[in-house]
Design an enzyme around this catalytic site. Structure first.
Site, PDB file in Angstrom:
ATOM      1  CG  HIS A   1      -1.718   1.178   1.499  1.00 41.96           C
ATOM      2  ND1 HIS A   1      -3.096   1.176   1.407  1.00 41.96           N
ATOM      3  CD2 HIS A   1      -1.384   2.440   1.876  1.00 41.96           C
ATOM      4  CE1 HIS A   1      -3.562   2.379   1.704  1.00 41.96           C
ATOM      5  NE2 HIS A   1      -2.525   3.174   1.992  1.00 41.96           N
ATOM      6  CD  GLU A   2       1.777   3.545   3.649  1.00 44.68           C
ATOM      7  OE1 GLU A   2       2.081   4.648   3.135  1.00 44.68           O
ATOM      8  OE2 GLU A   2       0.700   3.361   4.238  1.00 44.68           O
TER       9      GLU A   2
ATOM     10  CG  HIS B   1       0.283   6.054  -0.561  1.00 44.47           C
ATOM     11  ND1 HIS B   1      -0.802   6.665  -1.136  1.00 44.47           N
ATOM     12  CD2 HIS B   1      -0.147   5.553   0.628  1.00 44.47           C
ATOM     13  CE1 HIS B   1      -1.862   6.529  -0.338  1.00 44.47           C
ATOM     14  NE2 HIS B   1      -1.496   5.852   0.721  1.00 44.47           N
TER      15      HIS B   1
ATOM     16  CD  GLU C   1      -4.644   6.270   2.398  1.00 49.14           C
ATOM     17  OE1 GLU C   1      -4.573   5.123   2.859  1.00 49.14           O
ATOM     18  OE2 GLU C   1      -3.647   6.984   2.211  1.00 49.14           O
TER      19      GLU C   1
END
Length: 365
Positions: free
Chosen positions: A143-144, A147, A194
């Site tokens: 997930h990060e 980003h 997100e």
């Protein structure tokens, strides 16, 4: 080890099952339509990079880097080696050439973030590390990294800065209102980002159940034996469809100050995306490449975003969204529905005080 022979450094707790890799993948492959249209527009904006480099002098990024370096634990082969393995594997799977530094920060609150203007920095808290198992943590790190690949770290840093600035100038009425308007818009975009990063986490972990478990734990703690995925997703459905127009307004007010969507909503959105043809095409190796990003049309991205929102309004079970859809479709009897939806905000109307559109048709004499 990933599917084409990418070796991990070796840690007993790191799962060794094979995972697909996505060479040259563009972040457009997994970005939410609203997130994607905003990013494409910003990337095309002339002088945008120059403005942010100038702004970086005002941002506390250098201070944050020193703070993490001095008061957190930097992930490496010597420290939190299993997290380092997962970080490198996530970057390898999404083909992110430069592995961003990652720190573990002492904080009992489960959290993770990716910030930075010149280069992204990933921070995870001890509360999160202690809460999640290896597969769940792999999805969070993915997930990060998602980003970082999308460039969200830049805008997240600006959002943090503007939020702090708004607090400092709160005593200036017009100045505060102007900044908060920008912050509110950035938060709406970031909530969509997100959802994009959740998708990236699924592409890295390639285990929907682990992604679901992680979101459930963030919502309800380390009590999986007391939770059920289907019941958790049912909550999201009840949240969207339940109540009347008053509840729709309260939902909007509740979400405005948040940088993240509600956890049940994230779980439902991720599961829905995992069942789409778009996701299956990515897993089959058919996805947009980074080399094509420069040719991306801003207009096409905005049209796709507008189409997504239109479809969302049409399919939504939320009372307010249904009302908007009915207005767009020219449905009759809307006055009565609005009145009934907001009955709880006012005293009950007199028995004979019915809206004109609720008066039954009179037969001809």
């Amino acid at each position: 080890m990933s599917d084409d022979g990418h070796e991990q450094t070796g840690h007993a707790k790191v799962p060794s099952r094979q995972r697909r890799r996505f060479p040259g993948i563009s972040s457009r492959a997994y970005e939410h339509p609203a997130d994607r249209s905003a990013l494409v527009a910003l990337r095309k904006l002339s002088g945008f990079d120059t403005v942010f480099k100038a702004l970086s002098g005002l941002l506390p990024e250098r201070s944050l880097r020193l703070l993490f370096l001095s008061d957190s634990v930097r992930v490496s082969d010597q420290q939190f080696a299993h997290l380092n393995d997962m970080l490198r594997d996530a970057c390898y799977i999404l083909d992110l050439e430069k592995v961003p530094p990652m720190y573990v920060n002492q904080d009992p609150q489960p959290n993770a973030m990716c910030i930075g203007l010149d280069e992204p920095v990933i921070v995870v808290t001890t509360g999160l590390v202690e809460l999640l198992d290896e597969e769940e943590m792999r999805a969070v790190i993915g997930h990060e990294v998602g980003h970082a690949l999308s460039g969200h770290a830049v805008y997240r840093t600006v959002l943090l800065f503007l939020t702090s600035l708004a607090l400092r100038v709160a005593w200036i009425p017009l100045g505060n209102l102007a900044i908060m308007a920008i912050v509110t818009a950035l938060r709406e975009w970031f909530r969509k980002s997100e959802l994009s990063a959740d998708r990236a986490g699924l592409l890295v972990g390639q285990d929907l159940k682990a992604s679901m478990r992680g979101l459930m734990k963030i919502a309800g703690g380390n009590h999986l034996h007391e939770m059920n995925v289907d019941a958790f997703l049912q909550q999201a459905e009840e949240y969207e469809a339940g109540g009347d127009l008053r509840d729709s307004v309260l939902k909007i007010l509740n979400v405005l100050p948040r940088s993240h969507p509600f956890t049940t909503v994230r779980a439902a959105e991720l599961k829905k995306w995992s069942e789409t043809r778009d996701y299956q095409r990515i897993m089959d190796g058919h996805y947009p490449r980074r080399s094509e990003d420069k040719d991306t049309s801003v207009a096409d991205s905005f049209r796709e975003s507008a189409s997504h929102y239109a479809d969302h309004v049409k399919s939504s079970k939320d009372p307010l969204m249904k009302l908007v859809s009915d207005i767009a479709g020219g449905a009759g009897g809307l006055g009565g529905r609005v009145r009934r939806g907001f009955d709880g905000f006012t005293s009950s109307p007199p028995p004979n005080d019915r809206p004109a559109d609720d008066v039954p048709p009179r037969e001809d004499d």
